[in-house]
Design a protein around this motif. Sequence first.
Motif, short mmCIF file in Angstrom:
data_model
loop_
_atom_site.label_atom_id
_atom_site.label_comp_id
_atom_site.label_asym_id
_atom_site.label_seq_id
_atom_site.Cartn_x
_atom_site.Cartn_y
_atom_site.Cartn_z
N ILE A 129 -4.02 1.46 -6.25
CA ILE A 129 -4.77 2.48 -5.53
C ILE A 129 -6.23 2.05 -5.53
O ILE A 129 -6.80 1.74 -6.57
N GLU A 164 -8.11 5.03 -0.52
CA GLU A 164 -7.82 4.39 0.78
C GLU A 164 -6.37 4.57 1.22
O GLU A 164 -6.09 4.70 2.40
N GLN A 165 -5.43 4.58 0.29
CA GLN A 165 -4.03 4.69 0.64
C GLN A 165 -3.71 6.15 1.00
O GLN A 165 -4.10 7.07 0.29
N ARG A 166 -3.00 6.34 2.10
CA ARG A 166 -2.69 7.70 2.56
C ARG A 166 -1.23 8.09 2.38
O ARG A 166 -0.90 9.25 2.37
N ASP A 203 3.31 3.85 2.92
CA ASP A 203 3.16 2.57 3.62
C ASP A 203 1.99 1.77 3.06
O ASP A 203 1.95 0.56 3.17
N GLY A 204 1.04 2.45 2.42
CA GLY A 204 -0.11 1.78 1.84
C GLY A 204 -0.05 1.67 0.33
O GLY A 204 -0.86 0.99 -0.29
N TYR A 205 0.89 2.36 -0.27
CA TYR A 205 1.05 2.34 -1.72
C TYR A 205 2.53 2.54 -2.03
O TYR A 205 3.08 3.59 -1.71
#
Length: 155
Positions: A82, A90-92, A95-97
């Motif tokens: 994260i 930044e991760q929403r 898909d980002g984390y």
Amino acid sequence: MKKRRLAKQVAEGHAVGIACHECFGTGVACAVDVSIENKRPKIHRVTVALDCGVAVNPLTIESQFQAGLAFGVTQLMAKGAITLKDGRVEQRNFDGYTPPYIVDSPVNVDVHIVPSTEAPTGCGEPPVPVISPAVVNALAKLTGKRYRSLPLTTL
């Protein structure tokens, strides 16, 4: 007279790590049996002993510890970190984390409650902080390296 072995032999390619912690009046000792599979830690067995005062409902305490250890694995085994930018995450979404998968959880968990006549204490949070240091201690034995940041995305 032969010496008795108090601990089981650890399998080849495995190591044991230990960590202790106290919070909310509950003391916890944690030992883990870990190997490395596909460049990731594999937690085969976790054994915890806890002193939480009178165990009003031992099965609930065991469940809380199993869940707390699994939750503690999330800080250890996430597949990515994260990150912050301008004070915001930044991760929403996933898909980002990518959080750990169920296969990252310990295979076996043994919970031992120390008999006590003291007043009951907390059991939800105490298992969370012990799993990561116990695993990285085992990994240090396996690899000869010290891991000083989480998550362990690769070894």
